[in-house]
Scaffold this motif. Structure first.
Motif, PDB file in Angstrom:
ATOM      1  N   LYS A 148       0.814  -1.210   0.000  1.00  0.00           N
ATOM      2  CA  LYS A 148       0.000   0.000   0.000  1.00  0.00           C
ATOM      3  C   LYS A 148       0.852   1.267   0.000  1.00  0.00           C
ATOM      4  CE  LYS A 148      -4.057  -2.014   2.237  1.00  0.00           C
ATOM      5  NZ  LYS A 148      -4.970  -1.965   3.412  1.00  0.00           N
ATOM      6  N   GLN A 149       2.157   1.101   0.036  1.00  0.00           N
ATOM      7  CA  GLN A 149       3.063   2.248   0.014  1.00  0.00           C
ATOM      8  C   GLN A 149       3.385   2.606  -1.435  1.00  0.00           C
ATOM      9  OE1 GLN A 149       4.707   4.063   2.724  1.00  0.00           O
ATOM     10  NE2 GLN A 149       5.087   5.393   0.983  1.00  0.00           N
ATOM     11  N   THR A 150       3.048   3.800  -1.837  1.00  0.00           N
ATOM     12  CA  THR A 150       3.345   4.257  -3.190  1.00  0.00           C
ATOM     13  C   THR A 150       4.372   5.383  -3.123  1.00  0.00           C
ATOM     14  OG1 THR A 150       1.500   5.822  -3.121  1.00  0.00           O
ATOM     15  CG2 THR A 150       1.064   3.639  -4.056  1.00  0.00           C
ATOM     16  N   LEU A 151       5.133   5.530  -4.184  1.00  0.00           N
ATOM     17  CA  LEU A 151       6.157   6.570  -4.247  1.00  0.00           C
ATOM     18  C   LEU A 151       5.676   7.734  -5.105  1.00  0.00           C
ATOM     19  CD1 LEU A 151       9.380   4.432  -4.809  1.00  0.00           C
ATOM     20  CD2 LEU A 151       8.500   5.331  -2.648  1.00  0.00           C
ATOM     21  N   ASP A 152       5.968   8.937  -4.648  1.00  0.00           N
ATOM     22  CA  ASP A 152       5.695  10.143  -5.418  1.00  0.00           C
ATOM     23  C   ASP A 152       7.032  10.618  -5.995  1.00  0.00           C
ATOM     24  OD1 ASP A 152       4.666  12.419  -6.530  1.00  0.00           O
ATOM     25  OD2 ASP A 152       4.494  13.520  -4.642  1.00  0.00           O
ATOM     26  N   LEU A 153       7.409  10.045  -7.133  1.00  0.00           N
ATOM     27  CA  LEU A 153       8.715  10.329  -7.716  1.00  0.00           C
ATOM     28  C   LEU A 153       8.760  11.719  -8.336  1.00  0.00           C
ATOM     29  CD1 LEU A 153       9.463   6.899  -9.448  1.00  0.00           C
ATOM     30  CD2 LEU A 153      10.308   7.722  -7.247  1.00  0.00           C
ATOM     31  N   GLU A 154       9.840  12.441  -8.043  1.00  0.00           N
ATOM     32  CA  GLU A 154      10.030  13.768  -8.620  1.00  0.00           C
ATOM     33  C   GLU A 154      11.515  14.062  -8.783  1.00  0.00           C
ATOM     34  OE1 GLU A 154       8.915  16.978  -5.973  1.00  0.00           O
ATOM     35  OE2 GLU A 154       8.840  15.574  -4.293  1.00  0.00           O
ATOM     36  N   LYS A 155      11.816  15.032  -9.623  1.00  0.00           N
ATOM     37  CA  LYS A 155      13.198  15.435  -9.837  1.00  0.00           C
ATOM     38  C   LYS A 155      13.646  16.269  -8.645  1.00  0.00           C
ATOM     39  CE  LYS A 155      16.058  18.139 -13.059  1.00  0.00           C
ATOM     40  NZ  LYS A 155      16.027  19.004 -14.271  1.00  0.00           N
ATOM     41  N   LEU A 156      14.697  15.796  -7.955  1.00  0.00           N
ATOM     42  CA  LEU A 156      15.162  16.448  -6.743  1.00  0.00           C
ATOM     43  C   LEU A 156      16.604  16.906  -6.887  1.00  0.00           C
ATOM     44  CD1 LEU A 156      13.834  13.806  -4.165  1.00  0.00           C
ATOM     45  CD2 LEU A 156      12.709  15.951  -4.818  1.00  0.00           C
ATOM     46  N   ALA A 157      16.915  18.043  -6.309  1.00  0.00           N
ATOM     47  CA  ALA A 157      18.298  18.507  -6.245  1.00  0.00           C
ATOM     48  C   ALA A 157      19.004  17.728  -5.141  1.00  0.00           C
ATOM     49  CB  ALA A 157      18.347  19.998  -5.965  1.00  0.00           C
ATOM     50  N   VAL A 158      20.010  16.954  -5.504  1.00  0.00           N
ATOM     51  CA  VAL A 158      20.683  16.069  -4.546  1.00  0.00           C
ATOM     52  C   VAL A 158      21.284  16.855  -3.384  1.00  0.00           C
ATOM     53  CG1 VAL A 158      22.586  14.440  -4.236  1.00  0.00           C
ATOM     54  CG2 VAL A 158      21.146  14.301  -6.281  1.00  0.00           C
ATOM     55  N   ALA A 159      21.953  17.961  -3.687  1.00  0.00           N
ATOM     56  CA  ALA A 159      22.597  18.750  -2.636  1.00  0.00           C
ATOM     57  C   ALA A 159      21.585  19.244  -1.613  1.00  0.00           C
ATOM     58  CB  ALA A 159      23.333  19.936  -3.261  1.00  0.00           C
ATOM     59  N   GLU A 160      20.426  19.667  -2.083  1.00  0.00           N
ATOM     60  CA  GLU A 160      19.400  20.204  -1.177  1.00  0.00           C
ATOM     61  C   GLU A 160      18.866  19.122  -0.244  1.00  0.00           C
ATOM     62  OE1 GLU A 160      14.973  22.247  -1.545  1.00  0.00           O
ATOM     63  OE2 GLU A 160      16.390  22.443  -3.200  1.00  0.00           O
ATOM     64  N   VAL A 161      18.582  17.940  -0.786  1.00  0.00           N
ATOM     65  CA  VAL A 161      18.068  16.839   0.035  1.00  0.00           C
ATOM     66  C   VAL A 161      19.098  16.439   1.087  1.00  0.00           C
ATOM     67  CG1 VAL A 161      17.307  14.436   0.019  1.00  0.00           C
ATOM     68  CG2 VAL A 161      16.585  15.968  -1.808  1.00  0.00           C
ATOM     69  N   CYS A 162      20.343  16.334   0.675  1.00  0.00           N
ATOM     70  CA  CYS A 162      21.406  15.922   1.601  1.00  0.00           C
ATOM     71  C   CYS A 162      21.627  16.948   2.705  1.00  0.00           C
ATOM     72  CB  CYS A 162      22.703  15.696   0.838  1.00  0.00           C
ATOM     73  SG  CYS A 162      22.676  14.257  -0.255  1.00  0.00           S
ATOM     74  N   GLN A 163      21.664  18.219   2.340  1.00  0.00           N
ATOM     75  CA  GLN A 163      21.894  19.273   3.323  1.00  0.00           C
ATOM     76  C   GLN A 163      20.757  19.345   4.328  1.00  0.00           C
ATOM     77  OE1 GLN A 163      22.555  22.504   0.611  1.00  0.00           O
ATOM     78  NE2 GLN A 163      24.752  22.140   0.448  1.00  0.00           N
ATOM     79  N   ASN A 164      19.547  19.075   3.866  1.00  0.00           N
ATOM     80  CA  ASN A 164      18.398  19.061   4.766  1.00  0.00           C
ATOM     81  C   ASN A 164      18.528  17.935   5.785  1.00  0.00           C
ATOM     82  OD1 ASN A 164      15.491  17.898   5.388  1.00  0.00           O
ATOM     83  ND2 ASN A 164      15.249  20.078   4.937  1.00  0.00           N
ATOM     84  N   ALA A 165      18.916  16.741   5.321  1.00  0.00           N
ATOM     85  CA  ALA A 165      19.092  15.595   6.221  1.00  0.00           C
ATOM     86  C   ALA A 165      20.213  15.859   7.218  1.00  0.00           C
ATOM     87  CB  ALA A 165      19.377  14.336   5.404  1.00  0.00           C
ATOM     88  N   LEU A 166      21.313  16.454   6.751  1.00  0.00           N
ATOM     89  CA  LEU A 166      22.438  16.777   7.636  1.00  0.00           C
ATOM     90  C   LEU A 166      22.036  17.808   8.686  1.00  0.00           C
ATOM     91  CD1 LEU A 166      25.245  16.937   4.938  1.00  0.00           C
ATOM     92  CD2 LEU A 166      25.242  15.370   6.888  1.00  0.00           C
ATOM     93  N   PHE A 167      21.259  18.794   8.268  1.00  0.00           N
ATOM     94  CA  PHE A 167      20.809  19.828   9.203  1.00  0.00           C
ATOM     95  C   PHE A 167      19.988  19.217  10.340  1.00  0.00           C
ATOM     96  CE2 PHE A 167      17.521  22.872  10.530  1.00  0.00           C
ATOM     97  CZ  PHE A 167      18.316  23.900  11.014  1.00  0.00           C
ATOM     98  N   CYS A 168      19.169  18.225  10.029  1.00  0.00           N
ATOM     99  CA  CYS A 168      18.335  17.574  11.044  1.00  0.00           C
ATOM    100  C   CYS A 168      19.166  16.823  12.082  1.00  0.00           C
ATOM    101  CB  CYS A 168      17.355  16.605  10.383  1.00  0.00           C
ATOM    102  SG  CYS A 168      16.076  17.418   9.413  1.00  0.00           S
ATOM    103  N   GLN A 169      20.404  16.458  11.737  1.00  0.00           N
ATOM    104  CA  GLN A 169      21.256  15.690  12.645  1.00  0.00           C
ATOM    105  C   GLN A 169      22.391  16.519  13.242  1.00  0.00           C
ATOM    106  OE1 GLN A 169      20.435  12.441  13.438  1.00  0.00           O
ATOM    107  NE2 GLN A 169      18.638  13.037  12.249  1.00  0.00           N
TER     108      GLN A 169
END
Length: 258
Positions: free
Chosen positions: A99-120
């Motif tokens: 029942k888990q579906t993915l909402d695939l989209e074009k993502l900026a890799v640097a932005e996603v990574c920096q967001n994850a790093l900021f959370c930690q």
């Protein structure tokens, strides 16, 4: 006659097997629905508890002494861990029930990574660890579910910080011909060969780790596979570990995966 009896027996065995499979499918469906319902029922009171504890910490209703503040912080820490487990259980149940579906989209890799790093960042600072981000110059975009990719990276970074007492945790992004690779590298205690196979099971008992990795790695691997990728790990005792998330590369020209 003998041949006819043999055919009838095979037919009966096939019917019995099909009935057994159907029964198993229905049982699994019932278990997943029950688990999802249980998690929904648990999430609400835990969220309420966190809300009340948060107001106490902010001292909206009066000043707290040092001991009271320590207890409130402990309540928040335990509550957040409980909520994380409940959310992970629910996500695993949805994946296992298809029942888990993915909402695939074009993502900026640097932005996603920096967001994850900021959370930690705060967790790393509390342990005196250096957070490092390395991005290959020719890595720009990926095709992924933003929430799921962020969740995987946060899980991997959180585990690396948890099991590293000194040194650094590095998030490095590179690629090969087919896959984009997110490497989380730590300078922690490492994992013995005997424990490597237990890593991606729920609540693995890792003998040289003080804490459980909970459901985070099990869920992360399932989310990676939903992306047609995987998570692998390498480690050496007393030298650290490397967890690698691999997902198919994004093809800019076709706007799809290669």
């Amino acid at each position: 006659v003998e041949q006819q009896k043999s055919i009838e027996q095979q037919h009966q065995q096939t019917e019995a097997l099909e009935a057994e499979i159907q029964s198993w499918v229905e049982l699994e469906k019932s278990k997943q629905e029950h688990l999802a319902h249980l998690n929904h029922e648990l999430r609400s009171p835990i969220s309420s508890m966190l809300g009340f504890a948060g107001m106490l910490k902010e001292q909206y209703y009066g000043d707290l002494n040092d001991r009271q503040m320590r207890y409130v912080n402990a309540m928040l820490s335990v509550g957040e861990y409980m909520l994380e487990l409940v959310n992970n259980y629910l996500d695993i149940a949805k994946i296992d029930a298809n029942k888990q579906t993915l909402d695939l989209e074009k993502l900026a890799v640097a932005e996603v990574c920096q967001n994850a790093l900021f959370c930690q960042e705060e967790k790393a600072e509390q342990k005196g660890l250096k957070l490092v981000f390395e991005l290959d110059s020719d890595v720009d975009f990926c095709l992924a579910d933003s929430r799921c990719l962020r969740q995987i990276l946060i899980n991997l970074l959180s585990n690396a910080i948890k099991f590293t007492d000194r040194g650094s945790v590095t998030l490095k992004v590179q690629h090969d011909r087919e896959f984009l690779q997110f490497l989380v590298i730590d300078t922690g205690a490492g994992i013995s060969a005997a424990n490597m196979e237990k890593l991606f099971k729920p609540f693995p008992q890792i003998s040289n780790h003080r804490d459980s990795t909970g459901l985070g790695l099990a869920l992360s691997k399932k989310l990676a596979r939903l992306h047609q990728g995987d998570i692998t790990a390498t480690s050496e005792l007393d030298k650290g570990s490397c967890f690698t998330l691999s997902i198919p590369k994004f093809n800019e020209e076709s706007g799809d995966r290669e």
